[in-house]
Design an enzyme around this catalytic site. Structure first.
Site, short mmCIF file in Angstrom:
data_model
loop_
_atom_site.label_atom_id
_atom_site.label_comp_id
_atom_site.label_asym_id
_atom_site.label_seq_id
_atom_site.Cartn_x
_atom_site.Cartn_y
_atom_site.Cartn_z
N ARG A 85 0.79 -1.18 -0.05
CA ARG A 85 -0.03 0.05 -0.14
C ARG A 85 0.81 1.24 -0.13
O ARG A 85 0.49 2.26 -0.47
CB ARG A 85 -0.87 -0.11 1.28
CG ARG A 85 -1.80 1.32 1.55
CD ARG A 85 -2.87 1.24 0.36
NE ARG A 85 -3.69 2.61 0.45
CZ ARG A 85 -3.37 3.79 -0.10
NH1 ARG A 85 -2.21 3.90 -0.78
NH2 ARG A 85 -4.25 4.59 0.02
N TYR A 86 2.08 1.15 0.61
CA TYR A 86 3.06 2.34 0.76
C TYR A 86 4.19 2.11 -0.12
O TYR A 86 4.43 1.13 -0.28
CB TYR A 86 3.17 2.47 2.07
CG TYR A 86 2.08 2.77 3.13
CD1 TYR A 86 1.40 3.94 3.23
CD2 TYR A 86 1.62 1.83 3.88
CE1 TYR A 86 0.15 4.05 3.87
CE2 TYR A 86 0.15 1.73 4.49
CZ TYR A 86 -0.29 2.95 4.63
OH TYR A 86 -1.29 3.39 5.41
N ARG A 89 7.47 0.00 1.52
CA ARG A 89 7.51 -1.15 2.72
C ARG A 89 5.94 -2.13 2.42
O ARG A 89 5.40 -1.62 1.82
CB ARG A 89 7.25 -0.51 4.36
CG ARG A 89 6.17 0.49 4.24
CD ARG A 89 6.41 1.51 5.32
NE ARG A 89 5.59 2.41 5.53
CZ ARG A 89 5.29 3.52 5.19
NH1 ARG A 89 6.05 3.87 4.07
NH2 ARG A 89 4.39 4.29 5.53
N CYS A 98 -4.06 -16.82 15.91
CA CYS A 98 -3.61 -16.02 16.82
C CYS A 98 -3.61 -16.80 18.26
O CYS A 98 -4.27 -17.80 18.09
CB CYS A 98 -4.36 -14.52 16.87
SG CYS A 98 -3.83 -13.52 15.79
N CYS A 102 -8.72 -11.30 19.58
CA CYS A 102 -9.12 -9.67 20.34
C CYS A 102 -10.25 -9.40 19.53
O CYS A 102 -10.45 -9.51 18.16
CB CYS A 102 -8.09 -8.67 19.57
SG CYS A 102 -6.41 -9.24 20.37
N CYS A 105 -10.44 -6.94 16.88
CA CYS A 105 -9.37 -7.24 15.48
C CYS A 105 -9.65 -6.46 14.14
O CYS A 105 -10.91 -6.43 13.70
CB CYS A 105 -9.44 -8.84 15.30
SG CYS A 105 -8.34 -9.21 13.95
N ARG A 107 -8.59 -7.68 11.33
CA ARG A 107 -8.79 -8.70 10.36
C ARG A 107 -9.85 -9.62 11.10
O ARG A 107 -9.66 -10.86 10.81
CB ARG A 107 -7.45 -9.24 9.92
CG ARG A 107 -6.28 -8.24 9.62
CD ARG A 107 -5.29 -8.64 8.60
NE ARG A 107 -4.61 -7.56 8.33
CZ ARG A 107 -3.59 -7.21 8.99
NH1 ARG A 107 -2.97 -7.88 9.88
NH2 ARG A 107 -2.68 -5.99 8.66
N ASP A 266 -10.20 0.87 13.76
CA ASP A 266 -10.33 0.79 12.71
C ASP A 266 -12.00 0.64 12.50
O ASP A 266 -12.72 0.14 13.35
CB ASP A 266 -9.88 -0.42 11.82
CG ASP A 266 -8.22 0.03 11.77
OD1 ASP A 266 -7.94 1.17 11.59
OD2 ASP A 266 -7.61 -0.91 11.71
N ASP A 303 -6.50 5.04 10.46
CA ASP A 303 -6.24 3.91 9.17
C ASP A 303 -7.30 4.39 8.63
O ASP A 303 -8.50 3.73 9.05
CB ASP A 303 -5.76 2.77 9.65
CG ASP A 303 -4.86 1.98 8.43
OD1 ASP A 303 -5.28 2.51 7.32
OD2 ASP A 303 -4.17 1.01 8.62
N LYS A 310 -2.88 4.98 6.58
CA LYS A 310 -2.61 5.41 7.87
C LYS A 310 -2.37 7.21 7.61
O LYS A 310 -1.62 7.58 7.03
CB LYS A 310 -1.54 5.06 8.60
CG LYS A 310 -1.59 3.49 8.63
CD LYS A 310 -0.41 3.12 9.42
CE LYS A 310 -0.32 1.28 9.98
NZ LYS A 310 -0.41 0.72 8.78
C1 LIG Z 1 0.55 -0.21 8.85
C2 LIG Z 1 1.11 -0.82 7.50
C3 LIG Z 1 2.42 -0.84 7.07
C4 LIG Z 1 3.34 -0.17 8.19
O1 LIG Z 1 3.22 1.03 8.18
P1 LIG Z 1 4.16 2.27 9.15
O2 LIG Z 1 3.58 3.24 9.35
O3 LIG Z 1 5.62 2.20 8.25
O4 LIG Z 1 4.37 1.57 10.53
C5 LIG Z 1 2.76 -1.45 5.95
N1 LIG Z 1 1.78 -1.80 5.13
C6 LIG Z 1 0.57 -1.68 5.31
C7 LIG Z 1 -0.44 -2.22 4.32
C8 LIG Z 1 0.05 -1.25 6.58
O5 LIG Z 1 -1.30 -1.47 6.91
#
Ligand SMILES: *Cc1c(COP(=O)(O)O)cnc(C)c1O
Length: 348
Positions: A85-86, A89, A98, A102, A105, A107, A266, A303, A310
């Protein structure tokens, strides 16, 4: 093993009525219940912060809000189990199992499915994708709970990712140190230690979760050289006051865990009764910032629904800005002016 909601489990809860016990079992048919003996043992009475996090509530079935996948994770999945998504990363969901389920959750949609863990074929596709995406530098291994996998499975995943030179570090998200601390063994730590730089984000939501045993688990991970962060979820009736979060972050820092994120819950279907207002979150941050060590403040994050991602939220301390003159608010709510000098520019 998958659905630990039976009469015997519920009998371990002090002063639980038969009526309540029947209701719990009814809700668990839609949203399964699972809890460790250790975590169950932390419950003092029905409705306390531990109870609320792990015992099904009738409100889960009558939630008018939310979506089953509000973060639209399933739409940002280029190969199974990977969410990109980002820019730099990715999130790798290695299991949907798990130690406890929770109630809030993110998910929740996954946990009622049969337990599945990443297969060798899936892992190979993930590695292939990462190889083709040199812009990715950080792999966040999550789930489910990665620590619920057998040690050798987890090692296989970590070592496959570690072998990629463009991945700078690996992160793991887990609740095991909080909900099943005995699982953090010497062997576990010795394995993890081989794959530095490794960061672990744990999840403690209330000060009652910090016990000698969870402290011991975090100490073992920290002694293995692992940087520990904490991701809490703001939960109504559990931790949605400044007093509780302040106590929590102090205890976290005392066991070498840096508060990382504090999430607004969420928009997940079945969790509406936990959700707080954004203002509640901001108020809590205001009560920490400046009043406690700078180390103590987590970043408040929401989020967004519909896959917005986020967004970090901060109390607004810029009151006014005009012609290079700022008015700032400090932690005591007093206003101060700041004049910006721009050496290379002359003004008329
Ligand atoms: C939360 C998340 C991350 C990591 O986010 P950071 O802000 O770097 O901690 C990476 N990918 C996805 C899809 C996420 O939901």
């Amino acid at each position: 093993m998958n659905n630990l909601c039976n009469k015997a489990t519920l009998e371990a809860i002090p002063s639980l009525s038969n009526k309540e016990s029947d209701l719990i079992q009814k809700v668990a048919q839609t949203y399964p219940m699972k809890v460790t003996e250790y975590y169950l043992g932390l419950i003092r009475e029905p409705g306390d912060p531990i109870y609320k996090q792990c015992i099904p509530s009738e409100e889960e079935l009558s939630d008018p809000t939310g979506q089953s996948d509000p973060l639209q994770e399933d739409q940002h999945s280029p190969v199974p189990r990977l969410h990109h998504r980002y820019p730099d990363r990715v999130l790798l969901v290695v299991t949907n199992n798990c130690a406890i389920y929770c109630r809030f959750c993110t998910r929740k949609r996954n946990i009622s499915d049969k337990t599945t863990a990443i297969t060798d074929t899936e892992l190979a596709r993930v590695v292939e994708y990462l190889n083709d995406h040199q812009e990715v530098h950080d792999v966040l291994i999550s789930g489910g709970d990665p620590f619920s996998l057998p040690l050798n499975r987890l090692e296989k995943i970590i070592s496959a990712i570690r072998a990629l030179p463009h991945i700078d570090f690996i992160r793991i998200g887990t609740r095991i140190p909080c909900v099943d601390p005995e699982q953090v063994t010497k062997e576990f730590c010795a394995m993890l230690k081989k794959y530095h730089p490794l960061y672990i984000n744990v999840q403690f939501n209330s000060p009652e979760e910090i016990t000698p045993r969870s402290q011991q688990a975090c100490a073992m991970l920290a002694d293995a050289g692992i940087q520990l962060g904490n991701q809490s979820v703001l939960l109504r009736g559990v931790n949605d006051t400044p007093e509780v979060i302040k106590k929590l972050v102090r205890k976290l820092l005392g066991m070498r865990v840096k508060p990382y994120y504090l999430f607004i819950a969420d928009m997940v279907k079945g969790t509406g009764h936990f959700r707080t207002t954004v203002e509640t979150g901001l108020g809590i941050i205001r009560s920490i910032q400046g009043w406690m060590s700078g180390m103590a403040t987590p970043q408040l994050v929401i989020d967004l629904e519909n896959g917005g991602g986020k967004v970090p939220l901060s109390p607004c301390n810029v009151i006014e800005k005009q012609d290079g003159k700022y008015t700032f608010r400090n932690f005591e709510n007093k206003l101060y002016e700041y004049i910006e000098h721009q050496p290379s520019q002359t003004r008329s």
